[in-house]
Design a protein around this motif. Structure first.
Motif, PDB file in Angstrom:
ATOM      1  N   PRO A   1       0.840  -1.201   0.000  1.00  0.00           N
ATOM      2  CA  PRO A   1       0.000   0.000   0.000  1.00  0.00           C
ATOM      3  C   PRO A   1       0.875   1.251   0.000  1.00  0.00           C
ATOM      4  N   GLY A   2       0.454   2.228  -0.788  1.00  0.00           N
ATOM      5  CA  GLY A   2       1.190   3.486  -0.869  1.00  0.00           C
ATOM      6  C   GLY A   2       2.307   3.491  -1.884  1.00  0.00           C
ATOM      7  N   GLU A   3       2.585   2.353  -2.497  1.00  0.00           N
ATOM      8  CA  GLU A   3       3.666   2.279  -3.472  1.00  0.00           C
ATOM      9  C   GLU A   3       3.124   2.450  -4.885  1.00  0.00           C
ATOM     10  N   VAL A   4       4.026   2.771  -5.801  1.00  0.00           N
ATOM     11  CA  VAL A   4       3.672   2.981  -7.202  1.00  0.00           C
ATOM     12  C   VAL A   4       4.375   1.930  -8.053  1.00  0.00           C
ATOM     13  N   TRP A   5       3.756   1.575  -9.169  1.00  0.00           N
ATOM     14  CA  TRP A   5       4.343   0.639 -10.135  1.00  0.00           C
ATOM     15  C   TRP A   5       4.108   1.226 -11.512  1.00  0.00           C
ATOM     16  N   ALA A   6       5.100   1.108 -12.385  1.00  0.00           N
ATOM     17  CA  ALA A   6       4.950   1.591 -13.761  1.00  0.00           C
ATOM     18  C   ALA A   6       5.755   0.694 -14.691  1.00  0.00           C
ATOM     19  N   ARG A   7       5.218   0.522 -15.902  1.00  0.00           N
ATOM     20  CA  ARG A   7       5.890  -0.305 -16.902  1.00  0.00           C
ATOM     21  C   ARG A   7       5.243  -0.059 -18.255  1.00  0.00           C
ATOM     22  N   VAL A   8       6.024  -0.170 -19.302  1.00  0.00           N
ATOM     23  CA  VAL A   8       5.459  -0.192 -20.642  1.00  0.00           C
ATOM     24  C   VAL A   8       4.972  -1.613 -20.899  1.00  0.00           C
ATOM     25  N   VAL A   9       3.694  -1.721 -21.186  1.00  0.00           N
ATOM     26  CA  VAL A   9       3.077  -2.995 -21.555  1.00  0.00           C
ATOM     27  C   VAL A   9       2.936  -2.932 -23.073  1.00  0.00           C
ATOM     28  N   THR A  10       3.650  -3.797 -23.769  1.00  0.00           N
ATOM     29  CA  THR A  10       3.667  -3.701 -25.229  1.00  0.00           C
ATOM     30  C   THR A  10       2.397  -4.291 -25.828  1.00  0.00           C
ATOM     31  N   SER A  11       2.107  -3.886 -27.036  1.00  0.00           N
ATOM     32  CA  SER A  11       0.903  -4.313 -27.741  1.00  0.00           C
ATOM     33  C   SER A  11       0.757  -5.834 -27.693  1.00  0.00           C
ATOM     34  N   GLY A  12      -0.408  -6.301 -27.260  1.00  0.00           N
ATOM     35  CA  GLY A  12      -0.695  -7.727 -27.162  1.00  0.00           C
ATOM     36  C   GLY A  12      -0.392  -8.324 -25.800  1.00  0.00           C
TER      37      GLY A  12
ATOM     38  N   CYS B   1      -2.522   9.129  -3.569  1.00  0.00           N
ATOM     39  CA  CYS B   1      -2.148   8.580  -4.874  1.00  0.00           C
ATOM     40  C   CYS B   1      -1.598   9.665  -5.790  1.00  0.00           C
ATOM     41  N   ARG B   2      -2.130  10.877  -5.707  1.00  0.00           N
ATOM     42  CA  ARG B   2      -1.628  11.952  -6.568  1.00  0.00           C
ATOM     43  C   ARG B   2      -0.135  12.158  -6.356  1.00  0.00           C
ATOM     44  N   SER B   3       0.332  12.113  -5.105  1.00  0.00           N
ATOM     45  CA  SER B   3       1.766  12.296  -4.867  1.00  0.00           C
ATOM     46  C   SER B   3       2.563  11.128  -5.442  1.00  0.00           C
ATOM     47  N   ASN B   4       1.992   9.941  -5.505  1.00  0.00           N
ATOM     48  CA  ASN B   4       2.674   8.815  -6.138  1.00  0.00           C
ATOM     49  C   ASN B   4       2.817   9.009  -7.632  1.00  0.00           C
ATOM     50  N   PHE B   5       1.831   9.609  -8.261  1.00  0.00           N
ATOM     51  CA  PHE B   5       1.891   9.805  -9.709  1.00  0.00           C
ATOM     52  C   PHE B   5       2.719  11.004 -10.050  1.00  0.00           C
ATOM     53  N   VAL B   6       3.227  12.040  -9.611  1.00  0.00           N
ATOM     54  CA  VAL B   6       3.874  13.293  -9.758  1.00  0.00           C
ATOM     55  C   VAL B   6       3.019  13.879  -9.484  1.00  0.00           C
TER      56      VAL B   6
ATOM     57  N   VAL C   1      -8.350  -8.110 -12.488  1.00  0.00           N
ATOM     58  CA  VAL C   1      -8.745  -7.617 -13.805  1.00  0.00           C
ATOM     59  C   VAL C   1      -7.558  -7.847 -14.731  1.00  0.00           C
ATOM     60  N   ASP C   2      -7.843  -8.344 -15.940  1.00  0.00           N
ATOM     61  CA  ASP C   2      -6.825  -8.539 -16.975  1.00  0.00           C
ATOM     62  C   ASP C   2      -7.051  -7.505 -18.066  1.00  0.00           C
ATOM     63  N   LEU C   3      -6.000  -6.815 -18.427  1.00  0.00           N
ATOM     64  CA  LEU C   3      -6.047  -5.792 -19.472  1.00  0.00           C
ATOM     65  C   LEU C   3      -5.094  -6.186 -20.587  1.00  0.00           C
ATOM     66  N   ARG C   4      -5.577  -6.197 -21.828  1.00  0.00           N
ATOM     67  CA  ARG C   4      -4.723  -6.467 -22.987  1.00  0.00           C
ATOM     68  C   ARG C   4      -4.336  -5.134 -23.615  1.00  0.00           C
ATOM     69  N   ALA C   5      -3.048  -4.911 -23.782  1.00  0.00           N
ATOM     70  CA  ALA C   5      -2.570  -3.675 -24.407  1.00  0.00           C
ATOM     71  C   ALA C   5      -2.879  -3.705 -25.897  1.00  0.00           C
ATOM     72  N   GLU C   6      -3.501  -2.645 -26.390  1.00  0.00           N
ATOM     73  CA  GLU C   6      -3.828  -2.529 -27.807  1.00  0.00           C
ATOM     74  C   GLU C   6      -2.771  -1.739 -28.575  1.00  0.00           C
ATOM     75  N   MET C   7      -1.863  -1.133 -27.845  1.00  0.00           N
ATOM     76  CA  MET C   7      -0.686  -0.451 -28.391  1.00  0.00           C
ATOM     77  C   MET C   7       0.347  -0.469 -27.279  1.00  0.00           C
ATOM     78  N   ASP C   8       1.576  -0.104 -27.559  1.00  0.00           N
ATOM     79  CA  ASP C   8       2.561   0.002 -26.499  1.00  0.00           C
ATOM     80  C   ASP C   8       2.089   1.102 -25.547  1.00  0.00           C
ATOM     81  N   THR C   9       1.819   0.718 -24.305  1.00  0.00           N
ATOM     82  CA  THR C   9       1.164   1.606 -23.352  1.00  0.00           C
ATOM     83  C   THR C   9       1.936   1.646 -22.047  1.00  0.00           C
ATOM     84  N   LEU C  10       2.200   2.852 -21.568  1.00  0.00           N
ATOM     85  CA  LEU C  10       2.793   3.035 -20.251  1.00  0.00           C
ATOM     86  C   LEU C  10       1.673   2.954 -19.225  1.00  0.00           C
ATOM     87  N   ALA C  11       1.713   1.927 -18.379  1.00  0.00           N
ATOM     88  CA  ALA C  11       0.714   1.753 -17.322  1.00  0.00           C
ATOM     89  C   ALA C  11       1.332   2.214 -16.002  1.00  0.00           C
TER      90      ALA C  11
END
Length: 181
Positions: free
Chosen positions: A25-36, A127-132, A142-152
């Motif tokens: 809790p309170g942590e942030v995660w980010a990654r480019v999830v490539t198309s597909g 959460c706002r402070s976690n995002f900049v 929930v499963d999300l399929r990337a439809e383009m290279d997407t920074l999540a």
């Protein structure tokens, strides 16, 4: 695989896994999830609020747009089959599986300012402070399929004064795999 793993309800296998991480809790995660590729977000203990933003990885000025997403879905609550759209009207992700069944697109992320107005306490984690909304049960995902290279970008909400997470923020699990089912 970790011994502490919660078996997700109706779990569709995520093998092979490119990345798997527990986000406190309170942590942030980010990654480019490539198309597909598929991104799974798992609520390990239930009722945890997770804020989610996404951007076109090639042009981060193109970003998630709540208004277009709700317009195309014809609802404010997203679930399986709905798309997540950018401000250019392009689909960034598709929700391909969802055991919770309801994700609020207009609640917005918490901030120190909104928490002060709501709870009368200054300088709270946010959460706002976690995002900049907390309907999920242990193991919901929930499963999300990337439809383009997407920074999540995910903020695992640290809010201790909001009943959405039972006043007790808990960890989540994120997994990325090569492609969705």
């Amino acid at each position: 695989m970790a011994d502490d793993r919660v078996v997700e309800k109706g779990r569709v296998p995520m093998e092979p896994i490119i990345e798997e991480r527990v986000i406190p809790p309170g942590e942030v995660w980010a990654r480019v999830v490539t198309s597909g590729q598929a991104l799974r977000i798992v609520d390990l203990e239930g009722k945890q609020a997770v804020d989610f933003l996404c951007y076109n990885a090639a042009n981060p000025e193109e970003r998630y747009n709540a208004a277009d997403t709700m317009k195309y879905a014809r609802t404010i609550f997203l679930t399986r089959g709905h798309g997540v759209y950018s401000d250019m009207g392009r689909r960034l992700f598709t929700i391909v599986e969802d055991t919770c069944g309801r994700h609020d697109t207009i609640g917005g992320c918490c901030s120190a300012e909104s928490n002060e107005l709501r709870y009368g306490v200054k300088d709270t984690p946010s959460c706002r402070s976690n995002f900049v909304e907390g309907l999920s049960r242990p193991g919901d995902y929930v499963d999300l399929r990337a439809e383009m290279d997407t920074l999540a970008v995910i903020s695992n909400c640290p809010q201790t004064r909001n009943p959405c997470n039972g006043f007790k923020p808990t960890p989540i699990r994120v997994m990325v795999r090569p492609s969705s089912p």
